[in-house]
Design a protein around this motif. Structure first.
Motif, PDB file in Angstrom:
ATOM      1  N   MET A   4     -35.874  99.534  36.840  1.00  0.00           N
ATOM      2  CA  MET A   4     -34.913  99.844  35.501  1.00  0.00           C
ATOM      3  C   MET A   4     -35.278  99.511  34.099  1.00  0.00           C
ATOM      4  O   MET A   4     -34.724 100.224  33.275  1.00  0.00           O
ATOM      5  CB  MET A   4     -33.323  99.422  35.891  1.00  0.00           C
ATOM      6  CG  MET A   4     -32.278 100.029  37.163  1.00  0.00           C
ATOM      7  SD  MET A   4     -31.308  99.370  37.455  1.00  0.00           S
ATOM      8  CE  MET A   4     -30.842 100.030  36.288  1.00  0.00           C
ATOM      9  N   LEU A   5     -34.837  98.288  34.071  1.00  0.00           N
ATOM     10  CA  LEU A   5     -36.317  97.996  32.897  1.00  0.00           C
ATOM     11  C   LEU A   5     -37.890  98.451  32.471  1.00  0.00           C
ATOM     12  O   LEU A   5     -37.392  99.209  30.569  1.00  0.00           O
ATOM     13  CB  LEU A   5     -36.673  96.136  33.074  1.00  0.00           C
ATOM     14  CG  LEU A   5     -36.893  95.934  30.656  1.00  0.00           C
ATOM     15  CD1 LEU A   5     -36.045  96.033  30.142  1.00  0.00           C
ATOM     16  CD2 LEU A   5     -36.771  94.102  31.169  1.00  0.00           C
ATOM     17  N   ALA A   6     -38.033  99.046  33.079  1.00  0.00           N
ATOM     18  CA  ALA A   6     -39.608  99.717  33.166  1.00  0.00           C
ATOM     19  C   ALA A   6     -39.906 100.877  32.071  1.00  0.00           C
ATOM     20  O   ALA A   6     -39.933 101.830  31.551  1.00  0.00           O
ATOM     21  CB  ALA A   6     -40.709  99.841  33.979  1.00  0.00           C
ATOM     22  N   ASP A   7     -37.810 101.675  33.131  1.00  0.00           N
ATOM     23  CA  ASP A   7     -37.632 102.823  32.551  1.00  0.00           C
ATOM     24  C   ASP A   7     -36.782 102.901  30.704  1.00  0.00           C
ATOM     25  O   ASP A   7     -37.400 104.047  30.575  1.00  0.00           O
ATOM     26  CB  ASP A   7     -36.465 103.729  33.818  1.00  0.00           C
ATOM     27  CG  ASP A   7     -36.730 103.612  34.886  1.00  0.00           C
ATOM     28  OD1 ASP A   7     -38.348 104.009  34.926  1.00  0.00           O
ATOM     29  OD2 ASP A   7     -36.283 103.753  35.585  1.00  0.00           O
ATOM     30  N   VAL A   8     -36.008 101.506  30.571  1.00  0.00           N
ATOM     31  CA  VAL A   8     -35.434 102.060  29.611  1.00  0.00           C
ATOM     32  C   VAL A   8     -36.887 101.386  28.025  1.00  0.00           C
ATOM     33  O   VAL A   8     -36.431 103.009  26.984  1.00  0.00           O
ATOM     34  CB  VAL A   8     -34.759 100.601  29.636  1.00  0.00           C
ATOM     35  CG1 VAL A   8     -34.585 100.258  27.866  1.00  0.00           C
ATOM     36  CG2 VAL A   8     -33.574 100.591  29.655  1.00  0.00           C
ATOM     37  N   ASN A   9     -37.423 101.316  28.839  1.00  0.00           N
ATOM     38  CA  ASN A   9     -38.856 100.610  27.902  1.00  0.00           C
ATOM     39  C   ASN A   9     -39.354 101.998  27.439  1.00  0.00           C
ATOM     40  O   ASN A   9     -40.034 101.801  26.605  1.00  0.00           O
ATOM     41  CB  ASN A   9     -39.857  99.687  28.509  1.00  0.00           C
ATOM     42  CG  ASN A   9     -39.386  97.741  28.398  1.00  0.00           C
ATOM     43  OD1 ASN A   9     -37.941  97.554  27.252  1.00  0.00           O
ATOM     44  ND2 ASN A   9     -39.897  97.315  28.994  1.00  0.00           N
ATOM     45  N   VAL A  10     -39.789 102.693  28.697  1.00  0.00           N
ATOM     46  CA  VAL A  10     -40.272 103.789  27.848  1.00  0.00           C
ATOM     47  C   VAL A  10     -39.333 105.542  27.014  1.00  0.00           C
ATOM     48  O   VAL A  10     -39.935 105.638  26.542  1.00  0.00           O
ATOM     49  CB  VAL A  10     -40.574 104.944  29.319  1.00  0.00           C
ATOM     50  CG1 VAL A  10     -40.873 106.275  29.430  1.00  0.00           C
ATOM     51  CG2 VAL A  10     -42.291 104.684  30.481  1.00  0.00           C
ATOM     52  N   VAL A  11     -38.361 104.843  27.672  1.00  0.00           N
ATOM     53  CA  VAL A  11     -37.054 105.802  26.817  1.00  0.00           C
ATOM     54  C   VAL A  11     -37.695 105.403  25.272  1.00  0.00           C
ATOM     55  O   VAL A  11     -37.640 105.534  24.234  1.00  0.00           O
ATOM     56  CB  VAL A  11     -35.637 105.867  27.148  1.00  0.00           C
ATOM     57  CG1 VAL A  11     -35.299 106.703  26.374  1.00  0.00           C
ATOM     58  CG2 VAL A  11     -35.604 106.319  28.468  1.00  0.00           C
ATOM     59  N   ARG A  12     -37.634 103.821  25.156  1.00  0.00           N
ATOM     60  CA  ARG A  12     -37.515 103.622  23.939  1.00  0.00           C
ATOM     61  C   ARG A  12     -39.272 103.849  23.158  1.00  0.00           C
ATOM     62  O   ARG A  12     -39.075 103.758  22.014  1.00  0.00           O
ATOM     63  CB  ARG A  12     -38.019 101.618  23.568  1.00  0.00           C
ATOM     64  CG  ARG A  12     -38.565 101.019  22.800  1.00  0.00           C
ATOM     65  CD  ARG A  12     -37.087  99.658  22.482  1.00  0.00           C
ATOM     66  NE  ARG A  12     -36.151  99.352  22.796  1.00  0.00           N
ATOM     67  CZ  ARG A  12     -35.642  98.794  24.524  1.00  0.00           C
ATOM     68  NH1 ARG A  12     -36.932  97.992  25.339  1.00  0.00           N
ATOM     69  NH2 ARG A  12     -34.448  98.422  24.667  1.00  0.00           N
ATOM     70  N   SER A  13     -39.733 103.976  24.454  1.00  0.00           N
ATOM     71  CA  SER A  13     -41.128 104.199  23.550  1.00  0.00           C
ATOM     72  C   SER A  13     -41.233 105.637  23.116  1.00  0.00           C
ATOM     73  O   SER A  13     -41.643 105.604  22.122  1.00  0.00           O
ATOM     74  CB  SER A  13     -41.912 104.527  24.776  1.00  0.00           C
ATOM     75  OG  SER A  13     -44.106 104.434  24.641  1.00  0.00           O
ATOM     76  N   TYR A  14     -40.107 106.643  23.965  1.00  0.00           N
ATOM     77  CA  TYR A  14     -40.008 108.172  23.054  1.00  0.00           C
ATOM     78  C   TYR A  14     -39.370 107.800  22.254  1.00  0.00           C
ATOM     79  O   TYR A  14     -40.432 108.959  20.419  1.00  0.00           O
ATOM     80  CB  TYR A  14     -39.451 108.562  23.675  1.00  0.00           C
ATOM     81  CG  TYR A  14     -38.953 110.081  23.896  1.00  0.00           C
ATOM     82  CD1 TYR A  14     -39.588 110.802  23.740  1.00  0.00           C
ATOM     83  CD2 TYR A  14     -37.816 109.983  23.155  1.00  0.00           C
ATOM     84  CE1 TYR A  14     -39.403 111.887  22.580  1.00  0.00           C
ATOM     85  CE2 TYR A  14     -37.505 111.404  22.783  1.00  0.00           C
ATOM     86  CZ  TYR A  14     -38.142 112.183  22.334  1.00  0.00           C
ATOM     87  OH  TYR A  14     -37.917 113.454  22.050  1.00  0.00           O
TER      88      TYR A  14
END
Length: 106
Positions: A4-14
């Protein structure tokens, strides 16, 4: 939780231009999927016993809060507006993730 944290970080990267909208949408979709399993992975009656800093009230409302926040994030990611995604991501972290992970969580 790590995924879930990894997913949040991908969205943040976007939000910051580091990844594509497609990657962000896949991550947000995955976040929704994981959030739908929170009650199964962390049963409210058990979670507050295993995590002594979490009250039964917080543990009880966390799955629904995260599901709602993740669903809203996915909807906004689909619009493609980086600014709107950034705003929604902050809200997701506060109202979804923050239900468990922030000391001042509601």
């Amino acid at each position: 939780m790590q995924q879930m944290l990894a997913d949040v970080n991908v969205v943040r990267s976007y939000v910051y231009g580091g990844t594509s909208q497609g990657d962000a949408e896949r991550a947000a979709t995955d976040l929704v999927s994981w959030s739908q399993r929170m009650a199964e992975l962390f049963p409210p009656g058990q979670a507050s016993k295993e995590y002594v800093d979490m009250s039964p009230q917080r543990a009880g409302k966390a799955p629904a809060a995260m599901q709602q926040a993740a669903g809203q994030l996915l909807s906004v990611v689909r619009t493609g507006s980086r600014a709107a995604v950034g705003t929604q991501l902050a809200q997701t972290e506060r109202d979804g993730c923050g239900t468990c992970h922030l000391s001042d969580a509601r």
